[in-house]
Design a protein around this motif. Structure first.
Motif, PDB file in Angstrom:
ATOM      1  N   ALA A  59       0.845  -1.188   0.000  1.00 58.06           N
ATOM      2  CA  ALA A  59       0.000   0.000   0.000  1.00 58.06           C
ATOM      3  C   ALA A  59       0.881   1.239   0.000  1.00 58.06           C
ATOM      4  CB  ALA A  59      -0.869   0.002   1.243  1.00 58.06           C
ATOM      5  N   ARG A  60       0.426   2.248  -0.732  1.00 54.73           N
ATOM      6  CA  ARG A  60       1.168   3.496  -0.707  1.00 54.73           C
ATOM      7  C   ARG A  60       0.785   4.243   0.558  1.00 54.73           C
ATOM      8  NH1 ARG A  60       3.472   4.018  -5.559  1.00 54.73           N
ATOM      9  NH2 ARG A  60       2.449   2.864  -7.207  1.00 54.73           N
ATOM     10  N   ALA A  61       1.756   4.550   1.380  1.00 51.13           N
ATOM     11  CA  ALA A  61       1.458   5.254   2.622  1.00 51.13           C
ATOM     12  C   ALA A  61       1.096   6.697   2.307  1.00 51.13           C
ATOM     13  CB  ALA A  61       2.674   5.218   3.517  1.00 51.13           C
TER      14      ALA A  61
ATOM     15  N   GLU B 264       6.137  -2.214 -17.416  1.00 49.47           N
ATOM     16  CA  GLU B 264       4.731  -2.309 -17.844  1.00 49.47           C
ATOM     17  C   GLU B 264       3.830  -1.955 -16.650  1.00 49.47           C
ATOM     18  OE1 GLU B 264       3.688  -5.923 -19.953  1.00 49.47           O
ATOM     19  OE2 GLU B 264       1.586  -5.707 -19.338  1.00 49.47           O
ATOM     20  N   PRO B 265       2.747  -1.186 -16.888  1.00 52.67           N
ATOM     21  CA  PRO B 265       1.901  -0.799 -15.752  1.00 52.67           C
ATOM     22  C   PRO B 265       1.003  -1.937 -15.279  1.00 52.67           C
ATOM     23  CG  PRO B 265       1.033   0.145 -17.775  1.00 52.67           C
ATOM     24  CD  PRO B 265       2.320  -0.552 -18.138  1.00 52.67           C
ATOM     25  N   PHE B 266       0.660  -1.898 -14.013  1.00 51.22           N
ATOM     26  CA  PHE B 266      -0.329  -2.807 -13.422  1.00 51.22           C
ATOM     27  C   PHE B 266      -0.049  -4.275 -13.737  1.00 51.22           C
ATOM     28  CE2 PHE B 266      -2.802   1.153 -13.093  1.00 51.22           C
ATOM     29  CZ  PHE B 266      -3.258   1.033 -11.790  1.00 51.22           C
ATOM     30  N   VAL B 267       1.107  -4.761 -13.301  1.00 52.05           N
ATOM     31  CA  VAL B 267       1.418  -6.177 -13.502  1.00 52.05           C
ATOM     32  C   VAL B 267       1.358  -6.971 -12.192  1.00 52.05           C
ATOM     33  CG1 VAL B 267       2.797  -5.894 -15.596  1.00 52.05           C
ATOM     34  CG2 VAL B 267       3.916  -5.720 -13.375  1.00 52.05           C
TER      35      VAL B 267
ATOM     36  N   VAL C 294      -6.194   5.291 -16.387  1.00 52.83           N
ATOM     37  CA  VAL C 294      -5.087   6.084 -15.830  1.00 52.83           C
ATOM     38  C   VAL C 294      -4.933   5.756 -14.348  1.00 52.83           C
ATOM     39  CG1 VAL C 294      -4.121   8.383 -15.488  1.00 52.83           C
ATOM     40  CG2 VAL C 294      -5.551   7.931 -17.498  1.00 52.83           C
ATOM     41  N   GLY C 295      -3.773   5.204 -13.992  1.00 57.29           N
ATOM     42  CA  GLY C 295      -3.453   4.889 -12.597  1.00 57.29           C
ATOM     43  C   GLY C 295      -2.482   5.917 -12.036  1.00 57.29           C
ATOM     44  N   GLU C 296      -1.800   5.519 -10.967  1.00 58.38           N
ATOM     45  CA  GLU C 296      -0.987   6.488 -10.226  1.00 58.38           C
ATOM     46  C   GLU C 296       0.488   6.500 -10.687  1.00 58.38           C
ATOM     47  OE1 GLU C 296      -1.619   6.126  -6.005  1.00 58.38           O
ATOM     48  OE2 GLU C 296       0.486   6.550  -5.618  1.00 58.38           O
ATOM     49  N   ALA C 297       1.194   5.440 -10.370  1.00 60.09           N
ATOM     50  CA  ALA C 297       2.633   5.382 -10.658  1.00 60.09           C
ATOM     51  C   ALA C 297       3.071   3.929 -10.629  1.00 60.09           C
ATOM     52  CB  ALA C 297       3.403   6.166  -9.591  1.00 60.09           C
ATOM     53  N   PRO C 298       4.151   3.601 -11.331  1.00 60.60           N
ATOM     54  CA  PRO C 298       4.640   2.219 -11.283  1.00 60.60           C
ATOM     55  C   PRO C 298       5.065   1.837  -9.873  1.00 60.60           C
ATOM     56  CG  PRO C 298       5.787   3.518 -12.979  1.00 60.60           C
ATOM     57  CD  PRO C 298       4.982   4.474 -12.171  1.00 60.60           C
ATOM     58  N   GLY C 299       4.840   0.580  -9.522  1.00 57.09           N
ATOM     59  CA  GLY C 299       5.364   0.018  -8.283  1.00 57.09           C
ATOM     60  C   GLY C 299       6.627  -0.763  -8.615  1.00 57.09           C
ATOM     61  N   GLU C 300       7.048  -1.593  -7.665  1.00 57.94           N
ATOM     62  CA  GLU C 300       8.315  -2.318  -7.844  1.00 57.94           C
ATOM     63  C   GLU C 300       8.289  -3.227  -9.086  1.00 57.94           C
ATOM     64  OE1 GLU C 300       9.259  -4.925  -4.643  1.00 57.94           O
ATOM     65  OE2 GLU C 300      11.383  -4.977  -5.166  1.00 57.94           O
ATOM     66  N   GLN C 301       7.212  -4.015  -9.204  1.00 63.46           N
ATOM     67  CA  GLN C 301       7.165  -4.963 -10.326  1.00 63.46           C
ATOM     68  C   GLN C 301       7.035  -4.254 -11.667  1.00 63.46           C
ATOM     69  OE1 GLN C 301       4.663  -8.506  -9.674  1.00 63.46           O
ATOM     70  NE2 GLN C 301       4.349  -7.677  -7.623  1.00 63.46           N
ATOM     71  N   GLU C 302       6.274  -3.162 -11.671  1.00 67.93           N
ATOM     72  CA  GLU C 302       6.094  -2.398 -12.908  1.00 67.93           C
ATOM     73  C   GLU C 302       7.416  -1.775 -13.335  1.00 67.93           C
ATOM     74  OE1 GLU C 302       4.049  -2.155 -10.233  1.00 67.93           O
ATOM     75  OE2 GLU C 302       2.269  -3.150 -11.066  1.00 67.93           O
ATOM     76  N   ASP C 303       8.190  -1.300 -12.343  1.00 67.45           N
ATOM     77  CA  ASP C 303       9.500  -0.700 -12.602  1.00 67.45           C
ATOM     78  C   ASP C 303      10.444  -1.752 -13.212  1.00 67.45           C
ATOM     79  OD1 ASP C 303      11.604   1.279 -12.289  1.00 67.45           O
ATOM     80  OD2 ASP C 303      12.294   0.138 -10.562  1.00 67.45           O
TER      81      ASP C 303
ATOM     82  N   TYR D  16     -12.237   3.921  -7.805  1.00 65.46           N
ATOM     83  CA  TYR D  16     -11.221   3.637  -6.793  1.00 65.46           C
ATOM     84  C   TYR D  16     -10.014   2.940  -7.428  1.00 65.46           C
ATOM     85  CZ  TYR D  16     -14.863   4.710  -3.429  1.00 65.46           C
ATOM     86  OH  TYR D  16     -15.825   5.352  -2.715  1.00 65.46           O
ATOM     87  N   HIS D  17      -8.872   3.079  -6.774  1.00 62.61           N
ATOM     88  CA  HIS D  17      -7.667   2.402  -7.243  1.00 62.61           C
ATOM     89  C   HIS D  17      -7.778   0.912  -6.924  1.00 62.61           C
ATOM     90  CE1 HIS D  17      -3.505   1.268  -7.702  1.00 62.61           C
ATOM     91  NE2 HIS D  17      -3.310   2.404  -8.341  1.00 62.61           N
ATOM     92  N   PRO D  18      -7.391   0.022  -7.855  1.00 60.22           N
ATOM     93  CA  PRO D  18      -7.508  -1.412  -7.582  1.00 60.22           C
ATOM     94  C   PRO D  18      -6.758  -1.868  -6.323  1.00 60.22           C
ATOM     95  CG  PRO D  18      -6.826  -1.035  -9.853  1.00 60.22           C
ATOM     96  CD  PRO D  18      -6.923   0.310  -9.207  1.00 60.22           C
TER      97      PRO D  18
ATOM     98  N   VAL E 114      -2.152   3.441 -18.581  1.00 63.75           N
ATOM     99  CA  VAL E 114      -1.003   4.309 -18.281  1.00 63.75           C
ATOM    100  C   VAL E 114      -1.062   4.737 -16.817  1.00 63.75           C
ATOM    101  CG1 VAL E 114      -0.933   5.265 -20.629  1.00 63.75           C
ATOM    102  CG2 VAL E 114      -2.209   6.466 -18.855  1.00 63.75           C
ATOM    103  N   ASN E 115      -0.018   5.411 -16.387  1.00 66.94           N
ATOM    104  CA  ASN E 115       0.008   6.028 -15.059  1.00 66.94           C
ATOM    105  C   ASN E 115       0.241   7.523 -15.188  1.00 66.94           C
ATOM    106  OD1 ASN E 115      -0.242   3.833 -13.124  1.00 66.94           O
ATOM    107  ND2 ASN E 115       1.705   3.096 -13.969  1.00 66.94           N
ATOM    108  N   VAL E 116      -0.100   8.243 -14.137  1.00 64.79           N
ATOM    109  CA  VAL E 116       0.229   9.677 -14.088  1.00 64.79           C
ATOM    110  C   VAL E 116       1.750   9.835 -14.146  1.00 64.79           C
ATOM    111  CG1 VAL E 116       0.186  11.719 -12.594  1.00 64.79           C
ATOM    112  CG2 VAL E 116      -1.866  10.296 -12.832  1.00 64.79           C
TER     113      VAL E 116
HETATM  114  N1  URA Z   1      -0.459   1.076  -9.153  1.00 65.45           N
HETATM  115  C1  URA Z   1      -0.580   2.011 -10.112  1.00 65.45           C
HETATM  116  O1  URA Z   1      -1.231   3.029  -9.936  1.00 65.45           O
HETATM  117  N2  URA Z   1       0.012   1.777 -11.277  1.00 65.45           N
HETATM  118  C2  URA Z   1       0.690   0.684 -11.540  1.00 65.45           C
HETATM  119  O2  URA Z   1       1.199   0.557 -12.643  1.00 65.45           O
HETATM  120  C3  URA Z   1       0.803  -0.280 -10.522  1.00 65.45           C
HETATM  121  C4  URA Z   1       0.223  -0.068  -9.330  1.00 65.45           C
END
Ligand code: URA
Length: 298
Positions: free
Chosen positions: A61-63, A151-154, A138-147, A266-268, A186-188
């Protein structure tokens, strides 16, 4: 529009705790029942737990920080440079935009990222042309796995997002047999904030021209903004003081970004932690689907 849901989509909705009425189907013949059981076994992500609920998947979770990181105040010189950069990005074609994101050093995230995350969706018909996508998520930002994967949301949140989209006939792969509508995701932010911290205001500002150009080139029928960073970026010009409005109060309406309809949800990753909100997210998807359909028939 009537919804035709297959067994997999119904299982998904049950997993989301969404109750939908559908006509009873006749008992399957033994051979058909065996085939259905085999198909269900191939789709563990959409299976309904038998008795005890499965343990919640591990989600990073993003704090939420108590105070948002302040944006550095730009000098007039910096402002002119930013305007020039935005104008250059606004004139790029799809492949130039991809290259610009891949080489971006506009904020400090470039020093900690492993990969930039441009976005994912159906293949582009030609090198310079954008892919044809009905939906833009449109999501927020890549997390560890996406980085790591670029690829977004993996991760787990991505699996939930894919399942939810599939339930309304939308897929990131643009495979018309699997889902009639395609989505680009995509992400912001195109780079991972270290430790999955929240995006800082200056990082969002530097990435914004990329998102804007992606939308201008893709021209999706509908944008689904998931989570507060996507919502705040996309509704900044249409909702006064959007940063102070809880996301739940922004749901249920259709907004516009550069002329494209926007639906808020809501964010997944939040949905994975908050089961009751899944039913609301389903309502948001239905609103997005209806909006995309209405525009299509015009
Ligand atoms: N959460 C996001 O918002 N974007 C991603 O790519 C992964 C998790």
């Amino acid at each position: 529009m009537p919804l035709h849901l297959d067994a997999r989509q119904r299982a998904m909705l049950e997993e989301m705790h969404v109750r939908v009425w559908w006509p009873q189907e006749p008992e399957p013949a033994p051979a058909a029942a065996a085939a259905a059981a085999a198909a269900a076994a191939e789709a563990p992500a959409t299976r309904v737990p038998a008795a005890a609920p499965a343990p919640a998947p591990a989600v990073v979770a993003r704090a939420a920080p108590a105070v948002p990181a302040p944006a550095p105040v730009p000098t007039p010189r910096q402002e002119r440079a930013d305007e020039g950069r935005s104008a250059a990005i606004a004139a790029m074609d799809w492949s130039a935009l991809q290259q610009a994101v891949a080489g971006c050093e506009a904020c400090k995230l470039c020093s900690t990222r492993k990969n930039t995350v441009f976005g994912v969706g159906p293949a582009a018909p030609e090198a310079d042309a954008p892919p044809r996508a009905d939906w833009l998520i449109v999501g927020e930002a890549p997390g560890e796995q996406e980085d790591l994967r670029g690829e977004p949301f993996v991760g787990q949140a991505g699996k939930l997002l894919d399942n939810m989209l599939r339930a309304v006939g939308v897929s990131r792969h643009g495979d018309a047999k699997a889902a009639p509508q395609s989505a680009f995701i995509v992400n912001v932010l195109k780079c991972r904030p270290p430790g999955n911290r929240n995006p800082a205001l200056d990082e969002v500002a530097q990435c914004e021209p990329f998102l804007k150009r992606q939308i201008a080139l893709l021209q999706p029928k509908i944008i689904l903004a998931v989570g507060r960073f996507a919502v705040q970026s996309l509704l900044a010009d249409s909702v006064a003081d959007v940063q102070t409005v809880p996301l739940g109060r922004l749901r249920g309406k259709v907004y516009r970004y550069a002329g494209v309809p926007v639906v808020v949800s809501y964010h997944p990753a939040y949905l994975l932690r908050s089961l009751p909100e899944k039913a609301k997210a389903w309502a948001d998807l239905c609103l997005a689907m209806e909006t995309a359909e209405t525009l299509k028939s015009r």
